[in-house]
Design an enzyme around this catalytic site. Structure first.
Site, PDB file in Angstrom:
ATOM      1  CE1 TYR A  20      -3.341  -2.836   0.800  1.00 40.29           C
ATOM      2  CE2 TYR A  20      -4.596  -0.806   0.901  1.00 40.29           C
ATOM      3  CZ  TYR A  20      -4.553  -2.176   0.781  1.00 40.29           C
ATOM      4  OH  TYR A  20      -5.706  -2.881   0.638  1.00 40.29           O
ATOM      5  CE  LYS A  59       2.431 -18.033  -1.980  1.00 36.56           C
ATOM      6  NZ  LYS A  59       1.611 -19.283  -2.012  1.00 36.56           N
ATOM      7  CG  ASP A  84     -13.457  -7.318   1.982  1.00 39.40           C
ATOM      8  OD1 ASP A  84     -13.279  -6.560   2.962  1.00 39.40           O
ATOM      9  OD2 ASP A  84     -13.871  -6.933   0.879  1.00 39.40           O
ATOM     10  CG  ASP A  90      -7.829  -5.015   1.489  1.00 45.08           C
ATOM     11  OD1 ASP A  90      -8.798  -4.536   2.094  1.00 45.08           O
ATOM     12  OD2 ASP A  90      -7.731  -5.020   0.241  1.00 45.08           O
ATOM     13  CG  ASP A 121      -1.470 -20.582  -0.672  1.00 46.44           C
ATOM     14  OD1 ASP A 121      -0.968 -20.526   0.476  1.00 46.44           O
ATOM     15  OD2 ASP A 121      -0.921 -21.199  -1.609  1.00 46.44           O
TER      16      ASP A 121
HETATM   17  C1  IPM Z   1     -10.305  -1.454   3.714  1.00 38.62           C
HETATM   18  C2  IPM Z   1     -10.537  -0.893   2.331  1.00 38.62           C
HETATM   19  C3  IPM Z   1      -9.373   0.023   1.981  1.00 38.62           C
HETATM   20  C4  IPM Z   1      -8.107  -0.813   2.011  1.00 38.62           C
HETATM   21  C5  IPM Z   1      -9.532   0.759   0.622  1.00 38.62           C
HETATM   22  C6  IPM Z   1     -10.793   1.605   0.609  1.00 38.62           C
HETATM   23  C7  IPM Z   1      -8.333   1.585   0.273  1.00 38.62           C
HETATM   24  O1  IPM Z   1     -10.683  -1.923   1.420  1.00 38.62           O
HETATM   25  O2  IPM Z   1     -10.258  -0.663   4.669  1.00 38.62           O
HETATM   26  O3  IPM Z   1     -10.185  -2.678   3.833  1.00 38.62           O
HETATM   27  O4  IPM Z   1      -7.786  -1.491   1.016  1.00 38.62           O
HETATM   28  O5  IPM Z   1      -7.433  -0.806   3.034  1.00 38.62           O
HETATM   29 MG    MG Z   2     -10.693  -3.865   2.255  1.00 38.58          MG
END
Ligand code: IPM
Ligand code: MG
Length: 360
Positions: free
Chosen positions: A146, A195, A255, A251, A227
């Protein structure tokens, strides 16, 4: 206690869900005798519209002056929103990254819990959902891909893009310590995800995490390749306590973890530096497709406000009260559309906030 809270309502569903979290905070302050002062801050698309940039120097300074910042969500639809015709460094997400870096928020805590009332919303097989799970994803937030150098250049007539992935041992050590500290307050298990079969940054990660582990003899440490971790999260999520990982892997895995809890609308998060300051935001995005309809789930933001009381103000009792109120409303069968299932009562954003308030 006097609390000085910065508020970034943000874009899309942000303002709606933050309003409900503020209602819950106000009710909590009233019941437990605290004073809250809010300062509205602009970041993301809302800031682009007013200031031409997603984060101004003044807003960053104001955020630094507050005790903690509560945030909704930022960004819009990349296909239709004019914000995405700007160069990448001027888009809404860039503001969020500048804010994380500017406030040195290196530790991102993303708890993923399967509430027993929401087992029906869990997309996993019944025998897996039955076991439930309660994990804490500790994501490094100010390093790695990032924040590395990036470029897109033409070389010998061919476009070449580069993103640099860097981690120093200092960066790894401080997040690892945070991970082990949190594990000590939970079930004393850390799964470090990397990894290391391919990446140098992961091999250093593993080495430093092992060094830190020596200071925590009570905590069990295991290493898992990313993975495999992605697979284990849907195969046997109950095995995890603290998942410790770098920025990009965190990240993606957070999710995934949120989806197995039933809805990303349930997931809170805290981003901390080495003081009491924190930025608290739902893990989900700005969902511009449902913005303004009054149907977004405010629970993730409300639970983020509870994390704020716990981590920035040491108000555990108040945080417990908010979390219990959320459970109570779920127990009674009230659901926003994203977690709706048969036999339950569907309600909107505002009513969800009000019902939670009524139990504090
Ligand atoms: C998160 C989001 C952010 C990230 C984006 C919006 C830049 O996906 O907070 O997980 O990738 O960190
Ligand atoms: Mg995210």
């Amino acid at each position: 206690m006097d609390m000085n809270i910065g508020v970034i309502k943000g874009d899309g569903i942000g303002p709606e869900i933050v309003d409900e979290a503020m209602k819950v905070l106000d009710k909590t302050a009233e019941v437990y005798g605290h004073q809250i002062e809010y300062t509205q801050l602009l970041m993301g698309g809302a800031s682009i519209d007013v200031n031409g940039v997603p984060l101004t120097e003044e807003t960053l300074e104001q955020a630094k002056k507050s005790d903690a910042v509560l945030m909704g969500s930022i960004g819009g639809d990349a296909k239709t929103s004019p914000w995405y015709r700007l160069e990448p460094s001027k888009r809404p997400e860039a503001g969020l990254l500048q804010l994380r870096k500017g406030l040195n928020l290196f530790a991102n805590l993303r708890p993923a819990v399967l509430y027993s009332e929401l087992k029906g919303a869990c997309p996993l097989k019944e025998e897996i959902a039955e076991q439930g799970f309660d994990m804490m994803i500790m994501r490094e937030l100010t390093g790695g891909l990032y924040f590395g150098k990036r470029s897109t250049e033409e070389e010998d007539g061919v476009l070449v893009a580069r993103d640099e992935l860097t981690y120093s041992e200092t960066e790894i050590r401080r997040i690892a310590k945070r991970g082990f500290d949190i594990a000590m307050k939970r079930w004393k298990k850390v799964t470090s995800v990397d990894k290391a079969n391919v990446l140098d940054s992961s091999r250093l990660w593993r080495k430093i995490v092992e060094e830190v582990a020596k200071e925590y003899p009570e905590v069990t440490l295991e290493h898992m390749l990313v993975d495999n971790a992605a697979m284990q999260l849907v195969k046997d999520p109950a095995q995890f306590d603290v998942i410790l990982t770098e920025n990009m892997f965190g990240d993606i895995l957070s999710d995934e973890a949120s989806m197995v809890t039933g809805s990303i609308g349930m997931l809170a998060s805290a981003s901390l530096n080495d003081t009491k300051f924190g930025l608290y935001e739902p893990s989900g995005g700005s969902a511009s497709d449902i913005a303004g309809k009054g149907i977004a789930n405010p629970i993730a933001t409300i639970l983020s406000a509870a994390m704020m009381l716990r981590y920035s103000f040491d108000l555990d009792q108040e945080a417990d009260a908010i979390e219990a109120a959320v459970e109570k409303v779920l127990e009674e069968g009230y659901r926003t559309i994203d977690i709706m299932s048969e036999g339950m009562t569907q309600i909107g954003t505002k009513e969800m906030g009000e019902r939670i308030c009524s139990y504090i």
